[in-house]
Design a protein around this motif. Structure first.
Motif, PDB file in Angstrom:
ATOM      1  N   SER A  12       0.811  -1.199   0.096  1.00  0.00           N
ATOM      2  CA  SER A  12      -0.084  -0.153   0.166  1.00  0.00           C
ATOM      3  C   SER A  12       0.909   1.251  -0.001  1.00  0.00           C
ATOM      4  CB  SER A  12      -0.832  -0.200   1.198  1.00  0.00           C
ATOM      5  OG  SER A  12      -1.399   1.123   1.596  1.00  0.00           O
ATOM      6  N   ILE A  13       0.577   2.037  -1.026  1.00  0.00           N
ATOM      7  CA  ILE A  13       1.277   3.469  -0.849  1.00  0.00           C
ATOM      8  C   ILE A  13       0.222   4.445  -0.129  1.00  0.00           C
ATOM      9  CG2 ILE A  13       2.423   5.096  -2.453  1.00  0.00           C
ATOM     10  CD1 ILE A  13       3.126   2.170  -3.055  1.00  0.00           C
ATOM     11  N   LEU A  14       1.117   4.732   1.125  1.00  0.00           N
ATOM     12  CA  LEU A  14       0.567   5.707   2.037  1.00  0.00           C
ATOM     13  C   LEU A  14       0.451   7.063   1.512  1.00  0.00           C
ATOM     14  CD1 LEU A  14       2.036   4.330   5.434  1.00  0.00           C
ATOM     15  CD2 LEU A  14      -0.139   3.819   4.451  1.00  0.00           C
ATOM     16  N   LYS A  15      -0.243   8.230   2.287  1.00  0.00           N
ATOM     17  CA  LYS A  15      -1.348   7.858   3.131  1.00  0.00           C
ATOM     18  C   LYS A  15      -2.629   7.485   2.146  1.00  0.00           C
ATOM     19  CE  LYS A  15       0.671  11.089   6.011  1.00  0.00           C
ATOM     20  NZ  LYS A  15       0.342  12.927   6.214  1.00  0.00           N
ATOM     21  N   GLY A  16      -2.759   8.068   1.000  1.00  0.00           N
ATOM     22  CA  GLY A  16      -3.904   7.859   0.185  1.00  0.00           C
ATOM     23  C   GLY A  16      -4.708   6.417   0.122  1.00  0.00           C
ATOM     24  N   SER A  17      -3.960   5.601  -0.025  1.00  0.00           N
ATOM     25  CA  SER A  17      -4.526   4.186  -0.055  1.00  0.00           C
ATOM     26  C   SER A  17      -4.944   3.493   1.064  1.00  0.00           C
ATOM     27  CB  SER A  17      -3.522   3.314  -1.052  1.00  0.00           C
ATOM     28  OG  SER A  17      -2.525   2.681  -0.108  1.00  0.00           O
ATOM     29  N   VAL A  23      -1.141  -1.388  -4.090  1.00  0.00           N
ATOM     30  CA  VAL A  23      -2.447  -1.020  -3.859  1.00  0.00           C
ATOM     31  C   VAL A  23      -2.270   0.502  -3.805  1.00  0.00           C
ATOM     32  CG1 VAL A  23      -4.483  -1.017  -2.458  1.00  0.00           C
ATOM     33  CG2 VAL A  23      -3.139  -3.273  -2.834  1.00  0.00           C
ATOM     34  N   GLU A  24      -2.728   1.140  -4.843  1.00  0.00           N
ATOM     35  CA  GLU A  24      -2.575   2.658  -4.849  1.00  0.00           C
ATOM     36  C   GLU A  24      -4.222   3.261  -5.052  1.00  0.00           C
ATOM     37  OE1 GLU A  24      -1.427   5.272  -3.937  1.00  0.00           O
ATOM     38  OE2 GLU A  24      -0.098   6.050  -5.646  1.00  0.00           O
ATOM     39  N   ASP A  25      -4.248   4.499  -4.484  1.00  0.00           N
ATOM     40  CA  ASP A  25      -5.613   5.230  -4.508  1.00  0.00           C
ATOM     41  C   ASP A  25      -5.849   5.508  -5.939  1.00  0.00           C
ATOM     42  OD1 ASP A  25      -3.614   6.890  -4.517  1.00  0.00           O
ATOM     43  OD2 ASP A  25      -4.183   8.323  -2.859  1.00  0.00           O
ATOM     44  N   ILE A  26      -4.972   6.115  -6.700  1.00  0.00           N
ATOM     45  CA  ILE A  26      -5.264   6.818  -7.933  1.00  0.00           C
ATOM     46  C   ILE A  26      -4.084   6.888  -8.708  1.00  0.00           C
ATOM     47  CG2 ILE A  26      -5.125   9.190  -6.700  1.00  0.00           C
ATOM     48  CD1 ILE A  26      -7.407  10.132  -8.845  1.00  0.00           C
TER      49      ILE A  26
HETATM   50 MG    MG Z   1      -1.116   8.541  -2.786  1.00  0.00          MG
END
Ligand code: MG
Ligand code: IMP
Length: 173
Positions: free
Chosen positions: A38-43, A96-99
Motif C-alpha cells: 500500500s502506498i501511504l497515505k492515500g490508499s 495497492v494505490e488510491d489513484i
Molecule cells: Mg497517494
C-alpha cells in the motif's frame, strides 16, 4: 464537515471492491504468496476495505513516496520516504494505490520493486484519471476510470483533509 458533490458513493465503492476482490482471489489462487503493498497515505482506506474482499492468505506492507505536499500538482521527482519492511523475492506483489494521475508515483515504485525480483508484480489502483497521464502505467486492476476533476475522500486528501469522507467527492476549486 461540508458536503461535497458525490462522484462515487459508498454503495458504488462497496460493490466495486467486492468485484475486485473476487477477481484478485481467483487470479492469484491458493498457491500464491500475496503481499499487498500500500502506498501511504492515500490508499489506506482502499487497502483496508479491499483486503477484506480478498479470500486468500495474504500479507500487507507499506511504502511512502514524496507527493503533492499541500498543493494539487504532482512533480516528476518522486522519492521513497519509507521503504518496505520485508524482502520481496518470495512474494507475489500487488501494489495497492488510491489513484493513477500523472503516473509519476506508480511508475517510480514499479521500477524500484522490479529491481528486487519479486515472484510477480501487478498493480491495482482504485481510480484512474487517464487524461492526466504523463508517464504510461499498465494497471492490472482498476476500480473506476474518472474524469479530470480533483477529488477527495475515501483516503484521498486536499491539504491532508477529507481523507475520512466515506465516499469520493469532487472538491470545487
Ligand atoms: Mg497517494
Ligand atoms: P501521480 O504521481 O501524479 O500519478 O499522483 C498520484 C498521487 O497523487 C496519488 O497517490 C494521490 O495521493 C495524489 N492525487 C492525484 N490526483 C488526486 C486527486 O484528484 N485528489 C487527491 N489526491 C490526488
Amino acid at each position: 464537515m461540508e458536503k461535497l458533490e458525490v462522484m462515487i458513493s459508498e454503495n458504488q465503492l462497496r460493490e466495486r471492491l467486492k468485484e475486485l476482490g473476487q477477481n484478485i482471489s481467483s487470479d492469484y489462487g491458493e498457491d500464491s504468496n500475496l503481499l499487498l503493498v500500500s502506498i501511504l497515505k492515500g490508499s489506506v482506506v482502499f487497502l483496508a476495505d479491499l483486503m477484506r474482499c480478498i479470500d486468500l492468505p495474504l500479507s500487507i506492507d507499506f511504502m511512502v513516496a514524496s507527493s503533492y505536499g499541500s498543493g494539487t500538482e504532482s512533480r516528476g521527482n518522486v522519492k521513497i520516504i519509507k521503504d518496505l519492511d520485508v524482502n520481496i523475492s518470495d512474494y507475489d506483489i500487488l501494489i495497492v494505490e488510491d489513484i493513477l494521475d500523472s503516473g509519476y508515483t506508480l511508475s517510480k515504485i514499479i521500477e524500484i520493486l522490479k529491481t528486487r525480483n519479486p515472484r510477480s508484480l501487478r498493480v491495482c489502483a482504485l481510480l484512474d484519471k487517464p487524461d492526466r497521464r504523463v508517464t504510461p502505467v499498465q494497471l492490472d486492476y482498476n476500480g473506476f476510470v474518472i474524469e479530470d476533476k480533483f477529488i477527495v475522500g475515501y483516503g484521498l486528501d486536499y491539504d491532508e483533509k477529507y481523507r475520512n469522507l466515506p465516499y469520493i467527492g469532487v472538491l470545487a476549486r
